[in-house]
Design a protein around this motif. Structure first.
Motif, short mmCIF file in Angstrom:
data_model
loop_
_atom_site.label_atom_id
_atom_site.label_comp_id
_atom_site.label_asym_id
_atom_site.label_seq_id
_atom_site.Cartn_x
_atom_site.Cartn_y
_atom_site.Cartn_z
N LYS A 1 -2.22 9.11 -12.63
CA LYS A 1 -1.56 7.80 -12.16
C LYS A 1 -2.55 6.82 -11.27
CE LYS A 1 3.29 9.73 -12.23
NZ LYS A 1 4.29 10.02 -11.36
N SER A 2 -3.34 7.56 -10.82
CA SER A 2 -4.36 6.82 -9.91
C SER A 2 -5.36 5.93 -10.65
CB SER A 2 -4.86 7.40 -8.73
OG SER A 2 -5.75 8.45 -9.46
N HIS B 1 0.72 -1.22 0.14
CA HIS B 1 -0.06 0.11 0.00
C HIS B 1 0.95 1.53 0.06
CE1 HIS B 1 -3.32 -2.52 1.91
NE2 HIS B 1 -3.21 -2.64 0.65
N ARG B 2 2.14 1.08 0.00
CA ARG B 2 3.00 2.31 0.23
C ARG B 2 2.86 2.95 -1.28
NH1 ARG B 2 8.70 2.33 3.34
NH2 ARG B 2 7.96 1.82 5.36
N PRO B 3 2.75 4.17 -1.50
CA PRO B 3 2.89 4.86 -2.55
C PRO B 3 4.14 5.01 -3.17
CG PRO B 3 2.55 6.55 -0.96
CD PRO B 3 2.32 5.33 -0.29
#
Length: 918
Positions: free
Chosen positions: A587-588, A79-81
């Motif tokens: 990007k999301s 979950h780390r961006p």
């Protein structure tokens, strides 16, 4: 005995990145994290050299995001961006910085930095070495072993041994991994056991020894959610225990003996600093004899000693305060700062005052410390009224210079205590006048940039979240270290900036524009402006009704209800459901629905989403006005004064314009009906009126002067309509359409607009827009020459200048990225004009109060400054006497420093409200 220091470089990198704003070097590369990392590493080296320094040292970094733990659990750190886009290119430069200090930089594919640190630490301890890990990472605390390995938390300047681990987690280092496994880690996506936090985990491990002991005991525990979760998530707990365990047997790619410190050779560090243009660090290293010296370079200052928090004094008796006042009067200057109960200077209570006379000669005078309840202990401190009575003559003494950082805030706070601080210097304004555009001007950032010093963070003093306390509840030792450091750092910055002002040509704008404005702004903030709460409330209700109607319309156009404020849902409606072409995802994976995208869709009348896009734009504008103004302004009314007190920033806009916050009064729409309705709620007291004085087309007038355009100069001198003149020049006729287009072009050209930008504003093709730009330059060649010379100057010098000498730096003008270069060029074209406009209205504000007082109109109060407008409140009977004074001051504000070839026109209106005054 050998002493190995292992620096957790990854922690340093992210601390450096988030501590400093985006910076670019002379090559246009982002280097904010590089600069911060370099200063932090240098400070560590200095501190360790002065203390019990290491014999061996290495910096450990993470090489890749995938390690053996991802094979164990594929969701580990999932979950780390990704790292910020502008940080990625800085990673190689940070490695260069480490090597410039001639320190080993160790990283290895497939292993985390923590595993490498653990392996080096265990290997060193096996040989009898002492080890210190420079980090505050909780995972590394598993390695702490009194007598062999400790940790150095440089952020809080403290050592971490076994006692500190027990204090924080309730267990010692050997059991810490079990606690971490049970509680899990949302950042690293270690699952742990749901519902088990740090305290519960510690209690379970204290009772049952380790994770396996806890799981074995779970079936016998009393019924409840904890028992169920432990049984249900037993395997997750076991896996979490393996995830948090450190690998201590990674092969050492660099032998321990090769980590021996040999000193820092001068050449590689000098080459690194020179490459990136880190001037302040280069000065610290010392210039070599034959190094080139910049033109107008200031005389190097003697290096100050490091901040010594133990040397600061807590002043709690009358004799000590008398001594500080006496010394300050004798030497003629003193740096000051205030501590308060909040950030709103018009409401916060004074808690204490700090002062500094020289580096490390600083003190804190507590005045309002003590808890919030009857059982709280109040520390020994001076009587508030007695202390203020002794400080007032000093702070008002015309023979003693008061130095502050963002002194406007302290002036408001002390002004409410009956103290009028003067004369003054303000380091935040000095920094802005020297380095606008290069970096931010907050004290922490300036201390890191110019002093290589890391200030104590406010949150580290008062805490965060539910455990946060007010500053008045902090013990006096901690309060003194924090508050006195602020005054000490302010004094150190002042010495540097004072020497740079004349050397770098910034004295003129500082002394003639910005410094005298500080107390003027402080007085305006204290006055505030009256708000009609009932009118705002009615307007909020009206806007709510309009929003509901718009929502119904939008849902009808979409065919079904959806959350209009959700970019994802709106994007799906427009591009998936309605089939609008040209959508672009970020990007999301979410479609962009920003204002430019919606404007593009709304302008295409053939688009199936044109109508819905137009209505969403209306909805957003109305919702913004309701949330930002008609709702929020009611909460901003000061209960003591019944007025709203905005806070102005002298450093908030790069070109020198003032900006306002809490509330922001700069963005109320000027020409719309809703904007006027909001302004109608800003009212005068009974018997008074609001007077609004607005410069007419000041930027176009300055362009006519600065670009030397005869047609425009003559038009302004004759009082002609400048937009009609431009329409005739460009289109050969003047009507509503051509005048409107000419007005758009007049302003757009000054902002360096591109053909595509103008095409979008005028709804024409890019070729048509380019034709208009070409014709404009043919008719007004002076504007084209101004743009060319301005861009050439900023490319060569890196900054622009106003007529008063205000510099605005544009480091991205040399960027390798075309869009960054072009953006910097467009901003640079307008900066001298907008900056000169800002300088002029600031000079008008400084002169206004003395001019009104001289005319016997001292009760006319200047309340607001918004862009090119000044807003006053005055008795209704004084309007005719005040108008010519205000108009004269504003029209002649540039003189005698700058004599313009065009007149400055001022439009004045009055009314019961701000809206009525327009």
């Amino acid at each position: 005995m050998p002493h190995l220091y292992l620096v957790d470089g990854s922690g340093y990198i992210f601390r450096a990145y988030h501590r400093l704003p985006p910076l670019t070097n002379k090559h246009g590369e982002p280097v904010g994290a590089v600069y911060g990392y370099t200063t932090m590493l240098w400070k560590l080296a200095d501190d360790l050299h002065k203390a019990d320094g290491p014999t061996h040292m290495a910096v450990i970094l993470d090489k890749s995001s995938t390690t053996f733990r991802n094979q164990m659990y594929d969701q580990y750190k999932a979950h780390r961006p990704p790292p910020p886009e502008d940080l990625v290119p800085q990673f190689p430069m940070i490695r260069d910085a480490t090597r410039a200090f001639s320190l080993p930089c160790i990283e290895e594919e497939g292993w985390e930095a923590d595993d490498l640190i653990a392996s080096y630490a265990k290997a060193a301890m096996a040989q009898g070495w002492q080890v210190t890990i420079v980090s505050s990472d909780k995972d590394l605390m598993q390695l702490v072993e009194d007598g062999s390995l400790d940790m150095l938390d440089t952020m809080n300047n403290r050592r971490i041994g076994e006692a500190e681990v027990v204090e924080k987690f309730g267990v010692g280092p050997k059991q810490l991994g079990d606690v971490l496994a049970l509680m899990g880690d949302s950042v690293d996506n270690v699952p742990g056991v749901p519902g088990v936090g740090p305290k519960t985990a510690a209690k379970l491990i204290q009772e049952h020894g380790d994770v396996e002991g806890v799981l074995a005991a779970a079936p016998e525990m009393k019924k409840g959610k904890l028992k169920d979760n432990l049984i249900e998530h037993a395997e997750a707990a076991r896996m979490s225990r393996r995830l948090v365990a450190l690998a201590c047997d990674v092969p050492l790619q660099v032998p321990l003996d090769d980590l021996m410190l040999q000193g820092i050779p001068d050449a590689p560090l000098r080459a690194f600093l020179d490459h990136h243009g880190f001037k302040s660090l280069m000065n610290r290293l010392g210039q070599v004899a034959d190094a080139p010296v910049p033109e107008n370079a200031s005389v190097p200052l003697e290096e100050d000693p490091p901040c010594d928090h133990a040397a600061y004094e807590t002043v709690v008796d009358e004799a000590a305060l008398d001594r500080w006042v006496q010394v300050a009067r004798h030497q003629g200057w003193i740096a000051i700062d205030t501590e308060t109960t909040g950030t709103d200077a018009t409401r916060a209570d004074l808690v204490g005052v700090s002062m500094a006379l020289h580096p490390n000669l600083a003190c804190y005078v507590p005045l309002g410390h003590g808890g919030n309840d009857l059982l709280s202990e109040t520390p020994v401190q001076l009587d508030r009224n007695l202390a203020l009575a002794k400080l007032k003559p000093l702070f008002e003494d015309p023979a003693v210079l008061k130095i502050g950082h963002n002194l406007k805030y302290d002036m408001v706070v002390l002004g409410r205590c009956g103290i009028d601080v003067a004369p003054h210097d303000d380091t935040i304004v000095m920094s802005f006048d020297l380095d606008a555009g290069l970096h931010g001007h907050g004290m922490d950032e300036l201390a890191a940039t110019h002093l290589s010093h890391s200030c104590i963070a406010y949150k580290d003093v008062v805490g965060t979240g539910k455990s946060q306390r007010g500053f008045h509840e902090i013990d006096l030792d901690a309060a003194t270290r924090y508050a006195a450091e602020d005054a000490d750092v302010t004094y150190r910055l002042w010495k540097r900036f004072k020497a740079r002002l004349p050397a770098e040509g910034a004295t003129r704008v500082y002394e003639m524009v910005d410094r005298p404005l500080v107390p003027v702004i402080a007085r305006m903030e204290r006055r505030g402006i009256k708000i009609d709460r009932e009118k705002l409330s009615a307007l909020s209700a009206d806007f709510a009704g309009q929003l509901a109607t718009l929502e119904t319309t939008i849902h009808g156009l979409a065919g079904a209800p959806f959350t209009i404020g959700s970019p994802k849902q709106l994007g799906d409606v427009l591009f998936e459901q309605m089939g609008v072409k040209g959508g672009r995802k970020g990007k999301s994976g979410v479609y962009s629905t920003d204002v430019n995208e919606l404007t593009r869709i709304a302008a295409d009348k053939d688009s199936p989403g044109a109508e819905i896009a137009a209505r969403v734009l209306d909805w957003r504008e109305l919702a913004k006005l309701k949330n930002t103004y008609t709702d929020a302004l009611q909460d901003e009314i000061n209960p003591e004064t019944g007025r709203v007190h905005t806070s102005y920033s002298l450093t908030g806009a790069q070109t020198g314009r003032l900006s306002s916050t809490e509330p922001n009064l700069q963005n109320i729409p000027i020409r719309t009906e809703t904007g006027r309705q909001i302004r109608d709620a800003f009212v005068a007291e009974p018997g008074n009126v609001i007077l609004a004085a607005d410069y007419s087309q000041i930027e176009l007038r300055l362009a006519a002067h600065m670009a030397d355009v005869p047609q425009l100069r003559d038009a302004f001198a004759n009082g002609d309509d400048i937009h009609s003149l431009t329409a005739m020049e460009l289109f050969g006729e003047v009507n509503r359409d051509t005048r409107g287009r000419a007005k758009t072009i007049n302003f757009a050209i000054l902002y360096g607009i591109s053909r595509w930008g103008l095409a979008g504003r005028l709804d024409v093709s890019a070729d048509e827009a380019q034709g208009m730009i070409d014709r404009y330059f043919d008719r007004f060649p002076g504007i084209r020459n101004y743009i060319a010379t301005t861009t050439e100057f900023v490319r060569e010098k890196g900054f622009t200048q106003t007529l008063f000498g205000r510099k605005t730096h544009f480091p991205r003008i040399r960027s390798k990225l075309q869009h960054e270069r072009q953006g910097a060029e467009r901003a640079a074209i307008n900066a001298p004009i907008q900056g000169t406009s800002a300088d002029i209205i600031k000079r008008a504000m400084v002169r206004m109060e003395p001019a009104l007082a001289e005319a016997g109109l001292g009760h006319v109060r200047m309340l607001l400054q918004v862009h090119d407008e000044l807003v006053f409140e005055l008795p209704e009977g004084d309007v005719e006497a005040a108008k010519p004074v205000i108009e004269r001051v504003m029209a002649t504000a540039a003189e005698p420093a700058v004599v313009l070839s065009v007149p400055l026109a001022v439009e004045i209106g009055t009314g019961a409200s701000w809206g009525a005054a327009h």
